[in-house]
Design a protein around this motif. Sequence first.
Motif, PDB file in Angstrom:
ATOM      1  N   UNK A 151       1.096  -1.281  -0.235  1.00  0.00           N
ATOM      2  CA  UNK A 151       0.199   0.393  -0.260  1.00  0.00           C
ATOM      3  C   UNK A 151       1.184   1.552   0.332  1.00  0.00           C
ATOM      4  N   UNK A 152       1.095   2.106  -0.633  1.00  0.00           N
ATOM      5  CA  UNK A 152       1.644   3.337  -0.932  1.00  0.00           C
ATOM      6  C   UNK A 152       1.219   4.277   0.294  1.00  0.00           C
ATOM      7  N   UNK A 153       1.443   4.603   1.178  1.00  0.00           N
ATOM      8  CA  UNK A 153       1.301   5.021   2.653  1.00  0.00           C
ATOM      9  C   UNK A 153       2.690   6.149   2.500  1.00  0.00           C
ATOM     10  N   UNK A 154       2.471   7.315   2.488  1.00  0.00           N
ATOM     11  CA  UNK A 154       3.958   7.781   2.732  1.00  0.00           C
ATOM     12  C   UNK A 154       5.832   7.683   3.250  1.00  0.00           C
ATOM     13  N   UNK A 155       4.819   6.502   4.419  1.00  0.00           N
ATOM     14  CA  UNK A 155       6.525   6.280   4.832  1.00  0.00           C
ATOM     15  C   UNK A 155       6.664   5.198   3.875  1.00  0.00           C
TER      16      UNK A 155
END
Lengths: 141, 530
Positions: free
Chosen positions: B212-216
Motif C-alpha cells: 500500500x502506498x502510505x507515504x512512509x
Amino acid sequence: MKLKDIFYDTILPGDQDLNLPAASRLEIDDYMASVGATEMLARYLDLLDTLAHEKFNHGFVDLSAEDRLACVTFSKRKDIRLSTAIIVNCLKSYYTCESVLNILPTGSVPPFPEGNVVEGDDWSILEDVYERGTIYRHIPE
Amino acid sequence: MNKADVLIIGSGASGAAAAWSLSRNTSNRIVCLEQGDATKAGDYPTNKVNWELARHGTASSNPNERKNKADYPIDDNGSPISLANFNGFGGSTILYSGHFPRFHPSDFATCSLDGVGDDWPLCYEDLEPYFNENEKMMGVAGLVGDPAYPEYDRLLPPVPLGKAGRKMAETFNELGWHWWPSYSAINTSSHGGRASCVNLGPCNTGCAQGAKGSVDVTYWPQALRQGVEVRTGCCVYEICVDKFHKITGVKYLNEKGEDCFIGASIVVVACSGIGTPRLLLNSKSAAFPDGLLNNHDLVGRNLMVHPLGYTEGVFEDDLQSSVGPQGCCILSQQFYESDPANKFKRGYTMQVLRGSPAMETAVSAYMMRRLPLGPDHHKTFMSLFNHNMGIAVISEDLPEHHNRVELDEQNCDANGMPGLKVSYRVSENTQEMLKHGLEKSKLLFQQAGARVTASFAPVKHAGWHLMGTARMGNDPEKSVVSPLGQAHAVENLFIVDSSIFVTSGAVNPVATAQALTLRICDHIRQKFVN
C-alpha cells in the motif's frame, strides 16, 4: 462444567458439521482479562443465574440448552449494555482465535506467509462503459 | 545550527510530498517536525492473528479511542460524524484504504456550473501534471480510459475485482451505470522498490507487506535520501510571528517533553484539515490575537467531511468477498455530476467495498440482529461471511461557514495543548444526496440478487476526509491562503494540505491534496528556496 463455560457454549456452541469448536475450548477468559472485562463478566453471570431462578426456578447450569438461550435473551431486556458488552467481547474473542480462523474460509491467516490469489480479470467487461462515452463535464474556458 | 531554511510541520500525505519536492536539487536545510512516532511494518497488527482487535485499539481511526501520546482529544458531540485521523510518521496514510481517485474538472468550478459552493482559483488542468507525478510516486493502480475523467497518463495494473467485484460490475452493466476498477495506491506489480500486493485484505490497519502506498514507504525514503531531517515525537504548539508579520520559527515540545524553538525562513504547514487550524488557532500573538491567519474568522470554518452513506448486501453464493484490498474494488461515478432531475446539486461516488473480515462480520451482524446466538449461529455466520459486499456513498460536502472546528480549552492533549471541538451539521442538500445514494445502492444490490441487510446515513465513524478549514482564494478577506498556498497575511508561511480546499469534490481527497502540494512546492522552490 462451570457456569462461565456453559454460558460460552450456550451462545457459541461447537458445530460438528462445520468443524467449529465450542467457545469454552478457547481462551475467552484470557481475552476478557486483556480487555478488563473479568469483573463485568462475573456481574453478567450473576445476572444470568438470577434470571434463571426467576424464570425457571433453577440455576443457569441446570437448565436445558433452550432455556439457557432464553435467559441470555432475558438478560438483554434486563441490562442491554452489560449483555451486549459481554456477548460482543465473546464474539471478538472467538473470531480472532487462530484455531477458528484456520477453519473458516478466511484465506491466508496472519502472519500471512503467502497471501491470497485473486484471479485476473477480463476487462472486455468494460465494453459497455466505454460505449456510453464520456460522462465528465467539460468546463467552458 | 537551530534554524531551517524550510520547516515542514506534519509528515503525512502532504508533508511527505512537500519534503520530497522541496529537497530536490537543493542544499537547503529542510526539517520536518512530526508529533507522532514512526510505525514499523513489523509492528502492524496484521502480523498477528488477532489483528482485527487493533481496529478498536492502537490502529483505531478514532483518536479518542486510540489515545496515543500524539493524539489530541476531539469533542464531536456537536457533530453526527466523528472525525478520524492518524497522528504518526506518514499520517493518516498509514491507516487509509488507499482509494485514490482524482477530483474531476467540475469540482473546481461548482459555483459557475451549479451555483453552489465556490470556484477554486485554479482548474483541473493546472493540477494535471502534478496528479501524474504524484501517482507515479505513490504507485497508483487502475485503468486508463475511464470516461468519467480526462485521460490519465499511466497507472499500474488494476487491483483484481474478485468474484464479488465481477458480480457487481455485471450488475452495473445491466443497469447501464458507469463503473470502473478503483484507483488504488496499491502496488499490483513491483514499483518504487516495493513488493506487489498479495491480497491480504486489511489495508486499513497498516500494510505489513508495504504494497500500500502510505507515504512512509513512498515519498519519505526518497526525501530522507535527499537530506530532509525528520524529528518524530515533536509536538509543535505555536508558530511564532514577529511584528512585521513574518514567521521566525516554531515552538515545540520534543520527545523528551523539553520546550524547544527552531527558527525557519519558510514554514510549510501540513497537519491535516483539522490539525492545521488547531495549530493556527493556538498560535496567538499581538499581530494575530484570534489565532494566526484568523484575522477574518476563517480558520477552522467551512469544515467539509464527506458524509458517508453505507449499504450492505448479502449474496446467496460464497463470493470470497473478504479476500483482496477491502476498500479498493470498484467505483461508480454515474451520479457524480449535477442532474436537474435530482433534488440536490452536485453528486456522489459509489465506492464498492469488499466483504468484511470475520470478526467484523460477526459483530456487526449480531448488532443488527442478523446473527443469532446458539445452535443456529455458525450456519448463519457462514451464510454471511464471504457473501457480503458494501457500497459507500461518498457525498460532495459543500462549504458552510457554521461547520467548524474550534480549540477546546477544556480538553487538552498530553502536552497541555487544547484539543478540538467540532460543530457540524449535514446540510439538506447532502441529506437528499445521501438518500438518493442509498436508494441507488439498494437498487444495485437487488438487481444483483443480493439481500440488502443494512442501509443508513450518515455513518458515524467515517470523518476521514477533512477539508476546507483554511481555504485558498484570491481575495484575502474571503480566504486564508493564495492559490499557491501562501498565507495572505504572512509572506513566509505556506499551507499545503486539504485544509486549503475550496470545495470537497465527492472522492477521497488525498490524490488532489498531494497534487496541490506538489504544485505549491514547485512555486516555493522557484521563488524562494533556490
